[in-house]
Design a protein around this motif. Sequence first.
Motif, short mmCIF file in Angstrom:
data_model
loop_
_atom_site.label_atom_id
_atom_site.label_comp_id
_atom_site.label_asym_id
_atom_site.label_seq_id
_atom_site.Cartn_x
_atom_site.Cartn_y
_atom_site.Cartn_z
N GLY A 122 0.80 -1.22 0.00
CA GLY A 122 0.00 0.00 0.00
C GLY A 122 0.83 1.27 0.00
N LEU A 123 0.14 2.38 -0.15
CA LEU A 123 0.74 3.71 -0.05
C LEU A 123 -0.30 4.52 0.71
CD1 LEU A 123 2.91 5.83 -0.94
CD2 LEU A 123 1.44 6.27 -2.92
N ALA A 124 0.13 5.08 1.85
CA ALA A 124 -0.85 5.73 2.74
C ALA A 124 -1.74 6.71 1.99
CB ALA A 124 -0.11 6.45 3.85
N ASN A 125 -3.01 6.66 2.30
CA ASN A 125 -4.00 7.60 1.75
C ASN A 125 -4.01 7.66 0.23
OD1 ASN A 125 -5.07 8.73 4.27
ND2 ASN A 125 -2.93 9.34 4.54
N SER A 126 -3.73 6.56 -0.42
CA SER A 126 -3.90 6.57 -1.88
C SER A 126 -4.87 5.47 -2.26
CB SER A 126 -2.56 6.39 -2.58
OG SER A 126 -2.16 5.04 -2.56
N PHE A 152 -2.77 18.18 -8.04
CA PHE A 152 -1.92 17.54 -7.04
C PHE A 152 -1.62 18.52 -5.91
CE2 PHE A 152 -1.32 15.91 -11.22
CZ PHE A 152 -1.22 14.53 -11.07
N ARG A 153 -1.78 18.06 -4.68
CA ARG A 153 -1.42 18.91 -3.53
C ARG A 153 -0.79 18.03 -2.47
NH1 ARG A 153 -6.73 22.93 -2.93
NH2 ARG A 153 -6.75 23.47 -5.15
N ASN A 154 0.36 18.47 -2.00
CA ASN A 154 1.06 17.69 -0.99
C ASN A 154 0.44 17.98 0.37
OD1 ASN A 154 2.87 15.94 -0.03
ND2 ASN A 154 4.67 17.21 -0.38
N GLU A 155 -0.79 17.53 0.57
CA GLU A 155 -1.55 17.86 1.78
C GLU A 155 -0.81 17.41 3.04
OE1 GLU A 155 -4.48 19.39 1.98
OE2 GLU A 155 -5.33 19.28 -0.04
N VAL A 156 -0.82 18.25 4.09
CA VAL A 156 -0.17 17.89 5.35
C VAL A 156 -0.83 16.65 5.95
CG1 VAL A 156 0.43 18.66 7.68
CG2 VAL A 156 0.29 20.32 5.84
N THR A 157 -2.14 16.68 5.98
CA THR A 157 -2.85 15.55 6.57
C THR A 157 -3.95 15.08 5.63
OG1 THR A 157 -4.19 17.19 7.72
CG2 THR A 157 -2.49 16.07 9.03
N PRO A 158 -3.56 14.27 4.62
CA PRO A 158 -4.61 13.70 3.79
C PRO A 158 -5.45 12.77 4.66
CG PRO A 158 -2.48 12.71 3.26
CD PRO A 158 -2.23 13.77 4.28
N GLY A 159 -6.65 12.50 4.24
CA GLY A 159 -7.45 11.57 5.04
C GLY A 159 -8.93 11.69 4.80
N ARG A 214 -9.78 13.84 1.12
CA ARG A 214 -8.57 14.66 0.98
C ARG A 214 -7.42 13.75 0.60
NH1 ARG A 214 -7.83 19.57 2.46
NH2 ARG A 214 -9.55 19.57 3.93
N THR A 215 -6.99 13.85 -0.64
CA THR A 215 -5.89 13.01 -1.14
C THR A 215 -4.86 13.93 -1.80
OG1 THR A 215 -7.28 12.66 -3.08
CG2 THR A 215 -7.18 10.87 -1.49
N LYS A 216 -3.71 13.35 -2.12
CA LYS A 216 -2.66 14.18 -2.71
C LYS A 216 -2.85 14.37 -4.20
CE LYS A 216 0.59 13.30 0.93
NZ LYS A 216 1.96 13.44 1.33
N GLU A 217 -3.54 13.43 -4.84
CA GLU A 217 -3.94 13.68 -6.23
C GLU A 217 -5.43 13.48 -6.33
OE1 GLU A 217 -3.23 10.60 -9.36
OE2 GLU A 217 -1.74 9.89 -7.94
N PHE A 218 -6.06 14.33 -7.09
CA PHE A 218 -7.52 14.29 -7.20
C PHE A 218 -7.90 14.97 -8.50
CE2 PHE A 218 -7.85 18.80 -6.06
CZ PHE A 218 -6.66 18.99 -5.35
N GLU A 219 -9.18 14.86 -8.84
CA GLU A 219 -9.61 15.48 -10.10
C GLU A 219 -10.52 16.66 -9.82
OE1 GLU A 219 -10.24 13.16 -13.80
OE2 GLU A 219 -10.40 11.52 -12.38
N GLN A 220 -10.34 17.69 -10.60
CA GLN A 220 -11.17 18.89 -10.44
C GLN A 220 -12.05 19.13 -11.67
OE1 GLN A 220 -8.09 21.81 -9.39
NE2 GLN A 220 -9.17 22.05 -7.45
#
Length: 452
Positions: free
Chosen positions: A26-30, A195-202, A207-213
């Motif tokens: 796994g990869l946390a929060n992905s 892409f956002r290097n969020e401090v606390t994804p979750g 809230r993830t580091k990559e997402f679609e807008q």
Amino acid sequence: MKDIKEIISYLKDKGFIYSGSSIYGGLANSWDFGPLGAMLKDNIKNEWKKFFVDKQENIFHLDTGIILNPKVWEASGHVGKFNDPMIDCKECKTRFRADHLIEQEKNIDAENWSFEKQTELIQKDIKCPVCQKQNWTEARAFELMFKTSGSKTSEEETLYLRPETAQGVFINFKNVIDTMNAKIPFGIGQVGKSFRNEVTPGNFIFRTKEFEQLELEFFIKENDSQKYFNLYLDKIKSFLLSLGLNKANIKQEEVDKDSLAHYSKRTVDFEYNFPFGYGELLGIADRGSFDLSNHSNFSNESLEYHDQKNNEKYIPHIIETSMGVERLFLAIISELLKTEQDGETERDVLKLPYTLTPYKASIMPLTNKLEEEANNLFKDLLTKDLGPINFLKGGSIGKRYRKQDAIGTMFCITFDFDSLEDKKVTIRNRDTMIQERIDIANIKTYIEQNAG
Ligand code: ATP
């Protein structure tokens, strides 16, 4: 509404969402979207595009790069400024976003406080929610843009993954005017990864580091700001209801002047009542002329609009609507996944609108003896442009109905022994559970008329 654990295990079990990189631990929060999740996500994006772009007379669509000239991010104000305050517990090493920690523990909105002020309050008054100790680092800036590098001649050049799709639109504003004969007021929409290097994804996919807008930039004359802001407020509300969301779970929040982002003159956030509480679903902002003025200054290209009819030149203002596909996905599932009584038993049913259902219909042979004939019907229906349909054999018809209800399939079509003779099938509606006997030749028309 189900709780978030039930929703996550439902989505994993049914093939909507898998834990990211699972075979490597796994990869946390992905998260990866499985076949059904990818279909639902595409349907959400298509509905957005139909509603905000294709059915409007003056809206264009763009597909711009994820990596842009790094000057774009200087002009937009992201370089050096797109930070969140990060604070670490020195005891258990858990990392927090400082303002969120203050909000969560003290119910105080500290988003615009200085880092020093946030540090002072946390160090003095807040225990780590994980280990209950009170031994904190200072709050410090955490750069949200993902950096990468590219080689420019022999030097390395710092490049960024876009943290929003909007800037690709602004820098092509002139191109669209010049090539598409666009006249103000007009809009440009874009759908794509950010892409956002969020401090606390979750909170799962919230809230993830990559997402679609899904972003729409609407270019207007300054005096028309209020009119179009209100128009888009109404459009957003209709759009959210068309996805099946319940009005009672949607909250509209005017962002107060002190908390506005650097580019915004006015922002209204729409929050949804997720299983873990209210959270931002989307925002609408009056960006004024901030973006085009800055890009004009940084690039030395005039981004003025020339209104030939009235012989005036000006930098247009922008009303932006910006939403996240994953947050809409989670809101839709939270709202529409129901457990209902069905006689003596219960059934899980995903009550998606027809346009969003991954499969529109499922073709089922009553017994495996009819597999070949039912499969021929299935293959024939695949050519009829009904949208995705599936074929499901084995097990009782009741169990197969349940399986399809749980993934939102709108119609179940059973091919039985009589079908061989009378060329009819039984079609069952997901929501009413009513079954009707119809001619095979009429399946397409029946579905079109009853799709809702
Ligand atoms: P938040 O306050 O939740 O961090 P934001 O105000 O920074 O969100 P915007 O910059 O307004 O978000 O982005 C527009 C939309 O993009 C948000 O309303 C949300 O739907 C989506 N979005 C933003 N960040 C994320 C993320 N890290 N993961 C998933 N979706 C996101």
